[in-house]
Design a protein around this motif. Structure first.
Motif, PDB file in Angstrom:
ATOM      1  N   GLN A 186      83.786 -41.988 132.445  1.00 11.80           N
ATOM      2  CA  GLN A 186      82.907 -42.323 131.325  1.00 11.80           C
ATOM      3  C   GLN A 186      83.501 -43.475 130.501  1.00 11.80           C
ATOM      4  N   GLU A 187      84.791 -43.416 130.256  1.00  9.60           N
ATOM      5  CA  GLU A 187      85.453 -44.487 129.497  1.00  9.60           C
ATOM      6  C   GLU A 187      85.512 -45.779 130.318  1.00  9.60           C
ATOM      7  N   LEU A 188      85.751 -45.647 131.628  1.00 13.77           N
ATOM      8  CA  LEU A 188      85.781 -46.822 132.488  1.00 13.77           C
ATOM      9  C   LEU A 188      84.427 -47.522 132.495  1.00 13.77           C
ATOM     10  N   GLU A 189      83.352 -46.760 132.602  1.00 16.27           N
ATOM     11  CA  GLU A 189      82.013 -47.350 132.592  1.00 16.27           C
ATOM     12  C   GLU A 189      81.742 -48.074 131.273  1.00 16.27           C
ATOM     13  N   MET A 201      94.242 -48.114 133.892  1.00 15.14           N
ATOM     14  CA  MET A 201      93.805 -47.373 132.718  1.00 15.14           C
ATOM     15  C   MET A 201      94.372 -45.970 132.809  1.00 15.14           C
ATOM     16  N   GLY A 202      94.978 -45.499 131.727  1.00 17.71           N
ATOM     17  CA  GLY A 202      95.586 -44.181 131.726  1.00 17.71           C
ATOM     18  C   GLY A 202      94.564 -43.075 131.592  1.00 17.71           C
ATOM     19  N   VAL A 203      95.079 -41.862 131.507  1.00 20.86           N
ATOM     20  CA  VAL A 203      94.202 -40.716 131.308  1.00 20.86           C
ATOM     21  C   VAL A 203      93.549 -40.808 129.933  1.00 20.86           C
ATOM     22  N   VAL A 204      92.405 -40.183 129.787  1.00 19.63           N
ATOM     23  CA  VAL A 204      91.663 -40.177 128.527  1.00 19.63           C
ATOM     24  C   VAL A 204      91.631 -38.749 128.009  1.00 19.63           C
ATOM     25  N   ASP A 205      91.785 -38.587 126.703  1.00 23.39           N
ATOM     26  CA  ASP A 205      91.754 -37.258 126.104  1.00 23.39           C
ATOM     27  C   ASP A 205      90.421 -36.584 126.417  1.00 23.39           C
ATOM     28  N   ALA A 206      90.476 -35.466 127.117  1.00 25.14           N
ATOM     29  CA  ALA A 206      89.259 -34.778 127.546  1.00 25.14           C
ATOM     30  C   ALA A 206      88.931 -33.574 126.671  1.00 25.14           C
TER      31      ALA A 206
END
Length: 302
Positions: A186-189, A201-206
């Protein structure tokens, strides 16, 4: 198991991971094998396998060990893959990727990549270690039993989201990303739609923190769309035009299915002498992918 005395000499990167299992499979199809831990171990090899395991750990170890002239294992591999056939499985596929999302957030400079394969991968797309599974995948082309699917073993496996124009796609599967990967996508898009060029791109807080006592996972599911929405939703893929100097002109992400977040992702690719699979062929008794790679090696030796 008797080791071949005359077959191709294949090295298996042995910093961490399932290297012994790869050796057993390669020897079963007529190869000689050697474990690779230093730059000098790469001398005289006809090909090399980068096994499944922990890509972050491999990167840290590979960049730490150096020869007297300052050349480390990563430097040696970057040079080797330009000359000889190289196969990356699971973690090894991540290492060969040019672009990676979902990288470890605790590594200062992100995931250490060798590169060479023009693909965008998402680490841990299929979930954590406890979410490991086996599913039918396309078999390697040109090998016996071409009508029989291949048992793909996915262990905390990555998925290929996009492949460059010079990359041949050898297999795809339809799979729903795990909760963490869905948030990363979702963040990548969002970044792609904003025109950003994403290399890592690192992990995103889920997590959603409604209060100190109430913490929930963010849920990312594409809602079912109407026919009118479908006309507008031809953005199943999200192109990002980049500059003329970039190797990749367009990044296209697989679209999510209505009512879920399942996507058709790539699980096997080839680019000239480089081969990548998202799954673990070394953990099955089916040696067809090892045969395919050995054929690549023999063709290079001819």
């Amino acid at each position: 198991m008797a080791e071949s005395k005359t077959g191709p000499l294949i090295g298996v990167l042995s910093l961490q991971g399932a290297f012994e299992e790869h050796q057993a499979c390669l020897e079963a199809v007529g190869c000689r094998t050697v474990q690779v831990r230093t730059v000098s171990d790469m001398e005289g090899l006809d090909g090399i396998v980068l096994p499944g395991g922990e890509s972050t750990a491999m990167g840290l170890i590979g960049n730490a060990k150096s020869t007297p002239d300052g050349k480390n294992v990563w430097d040696g591999l970057k040079e080797f893959i330009t000359r000889k056939p190289t196969w990356g499985t699971c973690a090894g596929m991540i290492l060969l990727a040019e672009q990676c999302v979902g990288a470890s957030a605790v590594i200062e400079n992100g995931q250490a990549l060798i590169g060479g394969m023009d693909i965008l991968v998402c680490r841990n797309y299929f979930g954590s270690q406890v979410s490991s599974f086996e599913m039918a995948t396309p078999p390697p082309p040109g090998i016996s039993d071409a009508d029989r699917t291949y048992p793909g073993v996915f262990i905390r496996a990555p998925a290929i989201l996009s492949a460059g124009p010079d990359v041949t796609v050898l297999g795809k599967v339809v799979a729903t990303p795990c909760r963490q990967a869905a948030v990363v996508l979702q963040e990548l898009e969002r970044k792609i739609n904003d025109g950003e060029k994403v290399i890592q791109m690192g992990v995103v807080d889920a997590l959603e923190r409604k209060s100190s006592q109430e913490i929930e996972y963010r849920v990312v599911v594409k809602p079912a769309s109407s026919d009118k929405d479908d006309e507008e939703e031809k953005k199943e893929v999200n192109p990002m035009e980049q500059g003329a100097d970039d190797k990749r002109s367009i990044v296209e992400l697989p679209g999510a299915a209505d009512g879920s977040n399942a996507r058709e992702v790539i699980c096997a690719v080839q680019r000239n002498k480089l081969l990548c699979t998202a799954f673990h062929p070394e953990l099955t008794q089916d040696h067809r992918w090892h045969e395919y790679f050995v054929n690549m090696v023999r063709q290079d030796m001819a």
